[in-house]
Design an enzyme around this catalytic site. Structure first.
Site, mmCIF file in Angstrom:
data_model
loop_
_atom_site.group_PDB
_atom_site.id
_atom_site.type_symbol
_atom_site.label_atom_id
_atom_site.label_comp_id
_atom_site.label_asym_id
_atom_site.label_seq_id
_atom_site.Cartn_x
_atom_site.Cartn_y
_atom_site.Cartn_z
ATOM 1 N N THR A 27 0.833 5.773 2.650
ATOM 2 C CA THR A 27 -0.604 5.791 2.377
ATOM 3 C C THR A 27 -1.464 6.030 3.612
ATOM 4 O O THR A 27 -2.543 6.608 3.523
ATOM 5 C CB THR A 27 -1.002 4.495 1.636
ATOM 6 O OG1 THR A 27 -0.202 4.428 0.453
ATOM 7 C CG2 THR A 27 -2.456 4.484 1.237
ATOM 8 N N TYR A 78 -5.787 1.643 -0.417
ATOM 9 C CA TYR A 78 -4.341 1.671 -0.669
ATOM 10 C C TYR A 78 -3.937 2.046 -2.081
ATOM 11 O O TYR A 78 -3.016 2.845 -2.277
ATOM 12 C CB TYR A 78 -3.748 0.291 -0.332
ATOM 13 C CG TYR A 78 -2.345 0.064 -0.861
ATOM 14 C CD1 TYR A 78 -1.243 0.710 -0.293
ATOM 15 C CD2 TYR A 78 -2.114 -0.802 -1.942
ATOM 16 C CE1 TYR A 78 0.042 0.514 -0.788
ATOM 17 C CE2 TYR A 78 -0.828 -1.009 -2.444
ATOM 18 C CZ TYR A 78 0.245 -0.352 -1.861
ATOM 19 O OH TYR A 78 1.512 -0.548 -2.353
ATOM 20 N N GLY A 81 2.044 0.670 -10.610
ATOM 21 C CA GLY A 81 2.826 -0.416 -11.185
ATOM 22 C C GLY A 81 4.261 0.012 -11.366
ATOM 23 O O GLY A 81 4.518 1.058 -11.968
ATOM 24 N N CYS A 141 -2.675 -2.028 -12.527
ATOM 25 C CA CYS A 141 -1.715 -1.312 -13.348
ATOM 26 C C CYS A 141 -2.259 0.084 -13.572
ATOM 27 O O CYS A 141 -3.375 0.392 -13.175
ATOM 28 C CB CYS A 141 -1.555 -2.003 -14.689
ATOM 29 S SG CYS A 141 -1.001 -3.702 -14.536
ATOM 30 N N ASN A 164 -5.733 -2.815 -17.315
ATOM 31 C CA ASN A 164 -5.601 -2.891 -15.862
ATOM 32 C C ASN A 164 -6.673 -3.859 -15.371
ATOM 33 O O ASN A 164 -7.849 -3.673 -15.655
ATOM 34 C CB ASN A 164 -5.812 -1.499 -15.252
ATOM 35 C CG ASN A 164 -5.972 -1.517 -13.732
ATOM 36 O OD1 ASN A 164 -6.631 -0.670 -13.159
ATOM 37 N ND2 ASN A 164 -5.353 -2.481 -13.066
ATOM 38 N N GLY A 165 -6.262 -4.866 -14.642
ATOM 39 C CA GLY A 165 -7.220 -5.823 -14.100
ATOM 40 C C GLY A 165 -6.752 -7.236 -14.286
ATOM 41 O O GLY A 165 -5.568 -7.488 -14.521
ATOM 42 N N ASP A 167 -1.659 1.993 10.054
ATOM 43 C CA ASP A 167 -1.407 1.719 8.642
ATOM 44 C C ASP A 167 -2.742 1.609 7.927
ATOM 45 O O ASP A 167 -3.781 1.389 8.557
ATOM 46 C CB ASP A 167 -0.575 0.445 8.448
ATOM 47 C CG ASP A 167 0.275 0.531 7.175
ATOM 48 O OD1 ASP A 167 0.019 1.429 6.346
ATOM 49 O OD2 ASP A 167 1.185 -0.302 7.002
ATOM 50 N N ASP A 168 -2.688 1.761 6.586
ATOM 51 C CA ASP A 168 -3.943 1.661 5.832
ATOM 52 C C ASP A 168 -4.456 0.234 5.816
ATOM 53 O O ASP A 168 -5.651 -0.015 5.803
ATOM 54 C CB ASP A 168 -3.744 2.168 4.394
ATOM 55 C CG ASP A 168 -2.565 1.497 3.722
ATOM 56 O OD1 ASP A 168 -1.463 2.068 3.753
ATOM 57 O OD2 ASP A 168 -2.729 0.392 3.188
HETATM 58 O O1 LIG Z 1 1.175 -6.095 5.237
HETATM 59 P P1 LIG Z 1 1.998 -5.802 4.031
HETATM 60 O O2 LIG Z 1 2.086 -7.006 3.133
HETATM 61 O O3 LIG Z 1 3.325 -5.228 4.359
HETATM 62 O O4 LIG Z 1 1.213 -4.759 3.133
HETATM 63 C C1 LIG Z 1 0.641 -3.587 3.618
HETATM 64 C C2 LIG Z 1 1.580 -2.423 3.536
HETATM 65 O O5 LIG Z 1 2.026 -2.234 2.168
HETATM 66 C C3 LIG Z 1 1.607 -0.962 1.707
HETATM 67 O O6 LIG Z 1 2.638 0.002 1.788
HETATM 68 P P2 LIG Z 1 3.663 0.325 0.605
HETATM 69 O O7 LIG Z 1 5.020 0.348 1.141
HETATM 70 O O8 LIG Z 1 3.427 -0.596 -0.547
HETATM 71 O O9 LIG Z 1 3.243 1.751 0.034
HETATM 72 P P3 LIG Z 1 2.977 3.179 0.694
HETATM 73 O O10 LIG Z 1 4.312 3.858 0.836
HETATM 74 O O11 LIG Z 1 2.097 3.831 -0.322
HETATM 75 O O12 LIG Z 1 2.290 3.036 1.988
HETATM 76 C C4 LIG Z 1 0.482 -0.554 2.612
HETATM 77 O O13 LIG Z 1 0.366 0.850 2.685
HETATM 78 C C5 LIG Z 1 0.903 -1.130 3.933
HETATM 79 O O14 LIG Z 1 1.843 -0.282 4.564
HETATM 80 N N1 LIG Z 2 -2.314 -5.295 -12.179
HETATM 81 C C1 LIG Z 2 -2.818 -5.338 -13.389
HETATM 82 O O1 LIG Z 2 -3.749 -4.630 -13.725
HETATM 83 C C2 LIG Z 2 -2.212 -6.377 -14.293
HETATM 84 C C3 LIG Z 2 -2.733 -6.461 -15.709
HETATM 85 C C4 LIG Z 2 -2.471 -7.819 -16.326
HETATM 86 N N2 LIG Z 2 -3.275 -8.822 -15.688
HETATM 87 C C5 LIG Z 2 -0.994 -8.155 -16.238
HETATM 88 O O2 LIG Z 2 -0.602 -9.005 -15.472
HETATM 89 O O3 LIG Z 2 -0.224 -7.553 -16.934
HETATM 90 MG MG LIG Z 3 2.293 1.511 3.391
#
Ligand SMILES: O=P(O)(O)OC[C@H]1O[C@H](OP(=O)(O)OP(=O)(O)O)[C@H](O)[C@@H]1O
Ligand SMILES: NC(=O)CC[C@H](N)C(=O)O
Ligand SMILES: [Mg+2]
Length: 506
Positions: A303, A257, A28, A2, A101-102, A365-366
Site C-alpha cells: 500500500t 490503507y 476482507g 468488509c 460493511n461497518g 509505510d502507509d
Molecule cells: O503496524 P501494523 O500493525 O503491522 O499495520 C500496518 C501495516 O499493515 C498494512 O499492510 P498489509 O500487509 O496489511 O497490506 P498491504 O500489502 O496492502 O500493505 C499496512 O499497509 C502496514 O504495512
Molecule cells: N469490517 C466490517 O465491515 C465488518 C462487518 C460486520 N461488523 C461484521 O463483523 O461482520
Molecule cells: Mg502494508
C-alpha cells in the site's frame, strides 16, 4: 471494512458478483458469501475463506437469478465463524438478505430492543444481523404492496435507531435491491450502471468504484451519506436522502490503507490522495531534517508504494524496491490474530540485500498500527547491511481504537498509544521516525473534493464523529475483542442456522 456488492442485471449475476468480490478481496479475507434471487426464491453460499476457495463450480451453478448481493468479510463484531459470515437472511417481511460493511456501536442495545419490543430473534453476536432485523422490522410496518417511498421511510427509521458506521445492500425478494449509507457516510458505497442496446439498464452497487470498472459498469456517483437507493427488478432506480442531519465524515483510513488506489471514493481519487501524502511528508522531512542524508527511499509493499514514490521524487532521492512481496499471501493487517500477522510478515516480504548495504535507507509505510510490520522490516533492513534505518509513515500516529468497521478495538495493542514519537522509534528499532501531520493528511483528502469538509479521523485524534462513544464503550469492546479475548472465544462454529438451500450447502 468488509466489501459489499449488489447487482440487478438482465442475465445471471453469479459470475459478475464473484468477479466483483475478487476485486474487493483486499477489504476482507476471512469469509465470503453470495445470495441471489430468482422467482422470489433465494439461493445462498457463504463460508470462511477467500472468494476463490468459497465458491466452487457446484456452488456457482446453484446461485440462480438476475439479482444478487455479495460480501467479503473482515470481522469487527462477534466471531470469525462461518455462522457470522454474510449475507444474512430473514424470512419476514417478504424475505430479505443483507450485506453490511461497518460496525454498529449500539448493537447490544438494539439486539435487546429487537427481542423485547420488536419480538425478533437474533441468533449470533454479529451487528450485521442486528442491522438486518432493524431494517426488516421497520419495513414490516408498511402496506403489503411496498412502494419506494415505504422503503425510504423504513431507512429513515433505521437511521434514527442505528448508530455507528454502516454501508449496506439489502435484497428484497421479488422487489429488488436497496442500498444505504449511514448519515456520516463513514463507510463507502458507490453505484453505477451498464447500458445495453435494446435492453433495460443494469445497475451495480459496491464498496469501491474499482469493482464497477472491472465489470464494465460506469460509475454514476457515491451514495450520499444518509441517502438510500432502491433499484427495482425492472431496472428503475429511486433515490432519497433519508437522514435528518446528514454530515459527510468519511473514514480517512480508507485513503491511507483500506481502499484500492484505483478507486474513487466520495469524489476523491485514492491514488492521487496517496500521492499528495508523499509530497506532504517530503515537505515535512525537508522542514525537520534538511540535512537528512538519505541515500535511498524504499517502500513497504504494497500500500505505501504510491506515497513512497512521490516522497522520493520530491526529496530528490533515489526510489528503489528493496522488499519483494510474495503475491500469494494476503494483507497482514486484516488477519484475525497477532500470531498469524507476525508470522506472515516474514513470509510475505523478503529483502534484496544490495539495495540496503552500507546505505542510509528511508523505509516508507502507509501507516504503523500495531507495529507488527515495521519492527520486523527494520530488522530485515539491518540484517541486509543498512547503515542507518529511518522510517516514515504516510499517516499520523495511530493512537486510538476504531469503532466503525476496522478491527482495532484495543488501545493497548496500538504501538503509538501513550507513546511519544521518539518512544515509538525506539520500540520499533528505527534510527529516526517521522509521521505525517493530521492536518496535512486531511488536506490531502480535501484537495480531492472540497465539498468534504471533514473526515472521521478517530484513530488519529480520538474524536468519534457519531458522538456516542464514551470510555465505557471503549472498555467494553477492548475487553471483548482484544487479541487474547478473540483467541479464547473464536472457536470456529460450522453449524450455520440459515436458510435452506435445495441441495446441501457445501
Ligand atoms: O503496524 P501494523 O500493525 O503491522 O499495520 C500496518 C501495516 O499493515 C498494512 O499492510 P498489509 O500487509 O496489511 O497490506 P498491504 O500489502 O496492502 O500493505 C499496512 O499497509 C502496514 O504495512
Ligand atoms: N469490517 C466490517 O465491515 C465488518 C462487518 C460486520 N461488523 C461484521 O463483523 O461482520
Ligand atoms: Mg502494508
Amino acid at each position: 471494512m468488509c466489501g459489499i456488492v449488489g447487482i440487478v442485471a438482465n442475465s445471471s449475476v453469479n459470475q459478475a458478483i464473484y468477479d466483483a468480490l475478487t476485486v474487493l478481496q483486499h477489504r476482507g479475507q476471512d469469509a465470503a458469501g453470495m445470495m441471489t434471487c430468482q422467482d422470489g426464491r433465494f439461493f445462498l453460499r457463504k463460508s470462511n475463506g477467500l472468494v476463490r476457495d468459497v465458491f466452487r463450480t457446484r456452488h456457482m451453478q446453484r446461485l440462480h437469478g438476475n439479482v444478487g448481493i455479495g460480501h467479503v468479510r473482515y470481522p469487527t463484531a462477534g466471531s470469525s465463524s462461518e455462522a457470522e459470515s454474510q449475507p444474512f437472511y430473514v424470512n419476514s417481511p417478504y424475505g430479505i438478505a443483507l450485506a453490511h460493511n461497518g460496525n454498529l456501536t449500539n448493537s447490544k442495545d438494539l439486539a435487546e430492543e429487537l427481542f423485547t419490543t420488536d419480538l425478533r430473534h437474533i441468533n449470533t453476536n454479529s451487528d450485521s444481523e442486528v442491522l438486518l432485523n432493524v431494517f426488516a422490522h421497520e419495513l414490516g410496518k408498511h402496506s403489503l404492496k411496498l412502494q419506494a417511498g415505504d422503503i425510504f421511510d423504513a431507512i429513515r427509521r433505521v437511521h434514527r435507531r442505528c448508530r455507528g458506521g454502516y454501508a449496506a445492500i439489502a435484497m428484497i425478494s421479488g422487489l429488488g435491491l436497496v442500498a444505504f449509507r449511514d448519515p456520516y457516510g463513514i463507510r463507502p458505497a458507490v453505484f453505477g450502471k451498464r447500458e445495453n442496446e435494446g435492453e433495460k439498464t443494469e445497475y451495480m452497487v459496491a464498496s469501491e468504484s474499482v469493482a464497477l470498472d472491472v465489470l464494465g459498469f460506469e460509475l454514476e456517483r457515491d451514495i450520499a451519506p444518509g441517502e438510500a437507493i432502491f433499484i427495482d427488478l425492472e431496472g428503475n432506480i429511486f433515490t432519497q436522502q433519508c437522514a435528518d442531519n446528514a454530515t459527510p465524515r468519511p473514514c480517512i483510513f480508507e485513503h491511507v490503507y483500506l481502499a484500492r488506489p484505483d478507486s474513487i471514493m466520495d469524489g476523491i481519487h485514492i491514488h492521487k490522495s496517496r500521492m499528495r501524502m508523499g509530497v506532504k511528508l517530503a515537505e515535512k522531512i525537508m522542514r525537520e531534517r534538511p540535512e537528512h542524508g538519505i541515500d535511498v527511499v524504499i517502500p513497504i509493499p504494497d500500500t505505501s508504494r504510491t506515497s513512497a514514490l512521490e516522497l522520493a521524487h520530491h526529496l530528490g532521492v533515489t526510489f528503489r524496491e528493496g522488499f519483494i512481496k510474495n503475491r500469494y499471501i494476503g494483507r497482514t493487517f486484516i488477519m484475525p490474530g497477532q500470531k498469524e500477522r507476525k508470522k506472515s510478515v516474514r513470509q510475505k516480504l523478503n529483502a534484496i540485500d544490495l539495495e540496503f548495504k552500507d546505505r542510509n535507507v528511508l523505509l516508507v509505510d502507509d501507516s504503523i498500527v500495531r507495529g507488527t510490520t515495521c519492527k520486523q522490516i527494520i530488522q530485515m533492513a539491518r540484517d541486509a547491511g543498512a547503515k542507518n534505518v529511518y522510517f516514515a509513515s504516510a499517516a499520523p500516529a495511530v493512537r486510538y481504537p476504531n469503532v466503525y468497521g476496522i478491527d482495532m478495538p484495543s488501545a493497548d495493542e496500538l504501538i503509538a498509544h501513550n507513546r511519544t514519537d521518539v518512544e515509538v522509534a525506539e520500540k520499533i528499532g528505527a534510527d529516526w521516525l517521522i509521521y505525517q501531520d493530521l492536518d496535512d493528511l486531511i488536506a490531502c483528502g480535501v484537495e480531492g473534493n472540497a465539498d468534504i469538509k471533514g473526515f472521521d479521523c478517530s484513530v488519529f485524534n480520538g474524536e468519534y464523529v457519531t458522538g456516542d462513544i464514551d470510555q465505557r464503550y471503549l472498555d467494553r469492546i477492548e475487553a471483548e475483542r482484544n487479541d487474547s479475548a478473540k483467541a479464547g472465544s473464536d472457536v470456529k462454529v460450522d453449524a450455520v442456522i440459515d436458510m435452506h438451500n435445495d441441495v446441501a450447502g457445501d
